[in-house]
Design an enzyme around this catalytic site. Structure first.
Site, PDB file in Angstrom:
ATOM      1  N   ASN A 194      24.550  59.101 -20.979  1.00 53.28           N
ATOM      2  CA  ASN A 194      25.039  60.467 -21.061  1.00 53.28           C
ATOM      3  C   ASN A 194      26.570  60.474 -20.882  1.00 53.28           C
ATOM      4  O   ASN A 194      27.208  59.435 -20.883  1.00 53.28           O
ATOM      5  CB  ASN A 194      24.335  61.322 -20.004  1.00 53.28           C
ATOM      6  CG  ASN A 194      24.178  62.764 -20.437  1.00 53.28           C
ATOM      7  OD1 ASN A 194      25.124  63.382 -20.918  1.00 53.28           O
ATOM      8  ND2 ASN A 194      22.983  63.316 -20.270  1.00 53.28           N
TER       9      ASN A 194
ATOM     10  N   HIS B 118      39.247  43.026  -5.680  1.00 57.04           N
ATOM     11  CA  HIS B 118      40.636  42.838  -5.276  1.00 57.04           C
ATOM     12  C   HIS B 118      40.684  42.276  -3.860  1.00 57.04           C
ATOM     13  O   HIS B 118      39.780  42.531  -3.047  1.00 57.04           O
ATOM     14  CB  HIS B 118      41.398  44.167  -5.342  1.00 57.04           C
ATOM     15  CG  HIS B 118      41.402  44.792  -6.704  1.00 57.04           C
ATOM     16  ND1 HIS B 118      42.228  44.365  -7.706  1.00 57.04           N
ATOM     17  CD2 HIS B 118      40.664  45.795  -7.216  1.00 57.04           C
ATOM     18  CE1 HIS B 118      42.017  45.088  -8.788  1.00 57.04           C
ATOM     19  NE2 HIS B 118      41.067  45.959  -8.525  1.00 57.04           N
TER      20      HIS B 118
ATOM     21  N   SER C 291      22.359  60.578 -12.533  1.00 58.50           N
ATOM     22  CA  SER C 291      23.760  60.999 -12.606  1.00 58.50           C
ATOM     23  C   SER C 291      24.572  60.518 -11.406  1.00 58.50           C
ATOM     24  O   SER C 291      24.069  60.403 -10.289  1.00 58.50           O
ATOM     25  CB  SER C 291      23.853  62.521 -12.710  1.00 58.50           C
ATOM     26  OG  SER C 291      23.256  63.136 -11.593  1.00 58.50           O
TER      27      SER C 291
ATOM     28  N   ALA D 274      20.302  59.899  -8.058  1.00 55.53           N
ATOM     29  CA  ALA D 274      21.612  60.502  -8.304  1.00 55.53           C
ATOM     30  C   ALA D 274      22.564  60.298  -7.132  1.00 55.53           C
ATOM     31  O   ALA D 274      22.181  60.424  -5.968  1.00 55.53           O
ATOM     32  CB  ALA D 274      21.451  61.990  -8.590  1.00 55.53           C
TER      33      ALA D 274
ATOM     34  N   THR E 286      25.489  48.530  -3.963  1.00 56.86           N
ATOM     35  CA  THR E 286      26.349  47.436  -3.518  1.00 56.86           C
ATOM     36  C   THR E 286      25.574  46.151  -3.247  1.00 56.86           C
ATOM     37  O   THR E 286      26.166  45.151  -2.877  1.00 56.86           O
ATOM     38  CB  THR E 286      27.103  47.831  -2.239  1.00 56.86           C
ATOM     39  OG1 THR E 286      26.139  48.130  -1.208  1.00 56.86           O
ATOM     40  CG2 THR E 286      27.992  49.047  -2.476  1.00 56.86           C
TER      41      THR E 286
ATOM     42  N   ARG F 105      10.956  52.762  -1.961  1.00 53.48           N
ATOM     43  CA  ARG F 105       9.606  52.230  -2.121  1.00 53.48           C
ATOM     44  C   ARG F 105       9.463  51.632  -3.512  1.00 53.48           C
ATOM     45  O   ARG F 105      10.341  51.768  -4.358  1.00 53.48           O
ATOM     46  CB  ARG F 105       8.555  53.318  -1.916  1.00 53.48           C
ATOM     47  CG  ARG F 105       8.647  54.481  -2.896  1.00 53.48           C
ATOM     48  CD  ARG F 105       7.539  55.490  -2.656  1.00 53.48           C
ATOM     49  NE  ARG F 105       7.673  56.683  -3.469  1.00 53.48           N
ATOM     50  CZ  ARG F 105       7.301  56.786  -4.746  1.00 53.48           C
ATOM     51  NH1 ARG F 105       6.781  55.734  -5.362  1.00 53.48           N
ATOM     52  NH2 ARG F 105       7.458  57.914  -5.403  1.00 53.48           N
TER      53      ARG F 105
END
Length: 205
Positions: A83, A113, A149, A167, A172, A190
């Site tokens: 999207n 970085h 989103s 959303a 990480t 889950r």
């Protein structure tokens, strides 16, 4: 090793390298050109994507606007949909499997970085031009995943096949296959199982 080879190997490299800069500028230009097209300009869009993301399979649809750092280092499987505001900083390899759907504002970022500013700040070449050093970690997303989103995926992450990422999540760490995962940082809630099946209403069958 060339700077490109260092970059793709996850080693420290100089992103101001002429070869990398040339491709970077081209990818930014192609992204902008794509963003100036409309949904029904399919032939024009396909031609731009073939240049921007040469490693893609059939069934590709990017709503736009889009932004790719290189495009060359992104590999997209069959029937990929993204999207609006899809952003890919593909300094490292980005691999996405078949039948993946991405909601608006999904961001995939491979660059890393230095933590210490003494290494992170701009440095000078012998000719006085400035550069920074960075390194990259790849991102891999398996088949049949849905990223909702405003999801951000950071470098070094693998998301297994069949996952749903909720959303606003910031991913990480690796997510195992068939997981429902949400949050910042993103955590597995889950496993997704047959019990999650939805019986379609008769009027839309």
């Amino acid at each position: 090793m060339t700077e490109e080879e260092k970059m793709l190997a996850g080693k420290l490299y100089d992103p101001s390298d002429a070869q990398l800069t040339t491709r970077l500028h081209l990818a930014h230009r192609l992204s902008q050109q794509y963003n100036q097209t409309f949904d029904d300009e399919t032939t024009k869009r396909e031609a731009l994507l073939d240049q921007l993301i040469p490693h893609h399979d059939t069934g590709l649809y990017l709503q736009g606007p889009i932004f790719f750092d290189y495009g060359l280092y992104t590999h997209l499987g069959k029937n990929f949909y993204a999207n609006a505001n899809f952003t890919v900083l593909d300094c490292g390899l980005v691999t996405i499997g078949d039948n993946c759907w991405f909601g608006p504002n999904v961001t995939l970022v491979t660059p890393m970085h230095p933590l210490r500013y003494q290494e992170r700040n701009l440095q000078a070449h012998t000719d006085g031009t400035l550069f920074d050093i960075e390194y990259d970690k790849p991102i891999a997303i398996g088949d049949n995943c849905w990223l909702a989103s405003n999801v951000t995926v950071t470098g070094g992450v693998t998301i297994g096949a069949g996952c749903v990422i909720g959303a606003g999540s910031v991913v990480t760490r690796d997510i195992p296959a068939n997981s429902l995962a949400v949050g910042n940082p993103c955590r597995v809630v889950r496993e997704i199982t047959a019990a999650d099946a939805i019986a379609l209403k008769s009027e839309i069958q």
